[in-house]
Design an enzyme around this catalytic site. Structure first.
Site, short mmCIF file in Angstrom:
data_model
loop_
_atom_site.label_atom_id
_atom_site.label_comp_id
_atom_site.label_asym_id
_atom_site.label_seq_id
_atom_site.Cartn_x
_atom_site.Cartn_y
_atom_site.Cartn_z
N GLY A 31 0.82 -1.20 0.00
CA GLY A 31 0.00 0.00 0.00
C GLY A 31 0.85 1.26 0.00
N HIS A 34 2.19 4.65 -5.03
CA HIS A 34 2.71 5.78 -5.81
C HIS A 34 2.86 5.32 -7.25
CE1 HIS A 34 6.44 3.56 -5.55
NE2 HIS A 34 6.47 3.67 -4.23
N GLY A 36 5.26 4.29 -8.92
CA GLY A 36 6.03 3.06 -9.12
C GLY A 36 5.11 1.84 -9.06
N HIS A 37 4.27 1.79 -8.04
CA HIS A 37 3.30 0.69 -7.92
C HIS A 37 2.35 0.69 -9.14
CE1 HIS A 37 4.04 1.58 -3.47
NE2 HIS A 37 4.35 0.30 -3.56
N GLN A 61 8.37 -8.97 7.74
CA GLN A 61 9.54 -8.48 6.99
C GLN A 61 10.12 -7.22 7.62
OE1 GLN A 61 7.12 -7.90 3.22
NE2 GLN A 61 8.56 -6.22 2.95
N GLY A 147 9.03 -4.62 -8.90
CA GLY A 147 9.86 -3.52 -9.37
C GLY A 147 11.35 -3.84 -9.22
N SER A 186 7.56 4.46 -0.98
CA SER A 186 6.57 4.85 0.04
C SER A 186 7.26 5.55 1.20
CB SER A 186 5.83 3.61 0.56
OG SER A 186 5.23 2.91 -0.52
N ARG A 187 8.55 5.26 1.40
CA ARG A 187 9.28 5.84 2.53
C ARG A 187 9.76 7.27 2.24
NH1 ARG A 187 10.90 0.12 3.33
NH2 ARG A 187 10.11 -0.47 5.38
P1 PAJ Z 1 6.23 -2.29 -1.64
O1 PAJ Z 1 7.41 -1.61 -1.07
O2 PAJ Z 1 4.87 -1.72 -1.45
O3 PAJ Z 1 6.48 -2.43 -3.20
C1 PAJ Z 1 5.57 -3.15 -4.00
C2 PAJ Z 1 6.20 -3.31 -5.37
O4 PAJ Z 1 6.40 -2.02 -5.96
C3 PAJ Z 1 7.60 -3.98 -5.31
O5 PAJ Z 1 7.71 -4.95 -6.32
C4 PAJ Z 1 8.53 -2.80 -5.53
O6 PAJ Z 1 9.76 -3.17 -6.12
C5 PAJ Z 1 7.70 -1.94 -6.48
N1 PAJ Z 1 8.20 -0.56 -6.47
C6 PAJ Z 1 8.42 0.23 -5.40
N2 PAJ Z 1 8.95 1.42 -5.78
C7 PAJ Z 1 9.07 1.37 -7.13
C8 PAJ Z 1 9.55 2.27 -8.13
N3 PAJ Z 1 10.03 3.48 -7.81
N4 PAJ Z 1 9.52 1.88 -9.42
C9 PAJ Z 1 9.05 0.64 -9.76
N5 PAJ Z 1 8.58 -0.25 -8.87
C10 PAJ Z 1 8.58 0.10 -7.59
O7 PAJ Z 1 8.07 -4.63 -2.04
C11 PAJ Z 1 7.13 -4.74 -1.24
O8 PAJ Z 1 6.15 -3.81 -1.09
C12 PAJ Z 1 6.98 -5.94 -0.31
O9 PAJ Z 1 8.25 -6.43 0.02
C13 PAJ Z 1 6.11 -7.06 -0.94
C14 PAJ Z 1 6.74 -7.65 -2.22
C15 PAJ Z 1 4.70 -6.55 -1.25
C16 PAJ Z 1 5.98 -8.23 0.08
O10 PAJ Z 1 5.43 -7.79 1.28
#
Ligand code: PAJ
Length: 280
Positions: A31, A34, A36-37, A61, A147, A186-187
């Site tokens: 959740g 942004h 990226g998601h 995690q 990602g 997200s951070r």
């Molecule tokens: P989260 O940090 O929410 O990221 C979800 C997905 O979005 C991940 O595959 C991450 O690599 C991708 N993502 C994040 N920022 C990105 C960006 N700037 N460009 C492209 N993709 C981006 O990653 C996780 O959650 C968790 O570890 C999860 C896989 C959901 C397991 O809990």
């Protein structure tokens, strides 16, 4: 758009879609969505007939001193974004649905899980591999979208899928960035105005390394020095790692070549940020 809370319902939905001849895409997230998601969702929409996105802030995690409690939770906004993208299902279980009372089964990817982010975040990749395996078992997707931003996570999950012979194709999507180069995360919302400025050093350091590679430098040591020199211009930012590794094993290489992962992690204030590129 349907919101599903239980594994049983998600599996039923996925199986019904498959039975109707539709391919199923899954986009796992925590959740606080942004762009990226959203890029993952769009990739899923292009190659799958139906798409589920999961929203679950996975407790296993996060380390004991990490940001689980204050991790941003923006469920209503996330749902509005996903609905606008034409997502079919949001899977938003509570913690007990994923980790039933007494849960004692974990997926441990030995070796890989202790490298890169796993080194400074013990247990992190065990939590990631466990929750993603559970999501795959529940959703039975044809393809799942991740990602490259979390490149070590990708390496761990590729290993998980291969070792468990899970019938899912992992699709890795490019890093989406702010106009000034900062990788979306997200951070990023934890950063003060001054920290947000300092955070640009991660992508700047990577850019400097890419420039050196383009002009022929192949020594990992020399390239790491280039990145470290760029970081030293932002002394408030603390390097966690700067490394050139084989993307499959996450072990350091001496000479970079096509496919080498060049990755950085750094603390900006108390916020840990990561970024990387893969050598062309
Ligand atoms: P989260 O940090 O929410 O990221 C979800 C997905 O979005 C991940 O595959 C991450 O690599 C991708 N993502 C994040 N920022 C990105 C960006 N700037 N460009 C492209 N993709 C981006 O990653 C996780 O959650 C968790 O570890 C999860 C896989 C959901 C397991 O809990």
């Amino acid at each position: 758009m349907r919101v599903i809370r239980t594994v049983g319902e998600l599996r039923e939905w996925s199986r019904a879609a498959r039975k109707a001849g539709q391919s199923v895409g899954l986009v796992p997230t925590m959740g606080a969505l942004h762009a990226g998601h959203i890029s993952l969702v769009r990739a899923a929409k292009v190659s799958c007939d139906v798409v589920a996105a999961s929203i679950f802030v996975n407790p296993t995690q996060f380390g004991p001193n990490e940001d689980f409690a204050r991790y941003p939770r923006t469920f209503d906004e996330d749902c509005a974004l996903l609905e606008a993208e034409g997502v079919d299902v949001v899977f938003a279980p509570d913690a007990e649905e994923i980790y039933p009372e007494g849960a004692a089964t974990f997926v441990e990817v030995t070796g890989l899980s202790e490298r890169l982010d796993g080194k400074s975040r013990p247990g992190h990749f065990r939590g990631v591999a466990t929750v993603v395996a559970k999501l795959f078992i529940a959703a039975e997707p044809d393809r799942a979208f991740f990602g490259q931003k979390d490149a070590a996570q990708v390496a761990v999950l590729r290993r998980t899928v291969a070792d468990l012979r899970l019938p899912v194709e992992l699709v890795v999507c490019p890093i989406v960035r702010e106009p000034d180069g900062l990788a979306l995360s997200s951070r990023n919302r934890y950063l003060s105005t001054e920290e947000r400025r300092q955070a640009r050093v991660l992508s700047r350091a990577l850019h400097a390394v890419e420039t050196q590679i383009a002009s022929g430098e192949r020594s990992a040591r020399a390239l790491i020095d280039v990145a470290v020199a760029e970081f030293s211009r932002e002394p408030q930012v603390g390097i966690d790692y700067v490394t050139a590794v084989d993307w499959a094993t996450l072990l350091p290489v001496e000479t970079v070549a096509s496919g080498t992962l060049f990755a950085v992690a750094a603390f900006v204030g108390t916020t840990r940020l990561i970024d990387n590129f893969v050598v062309a």
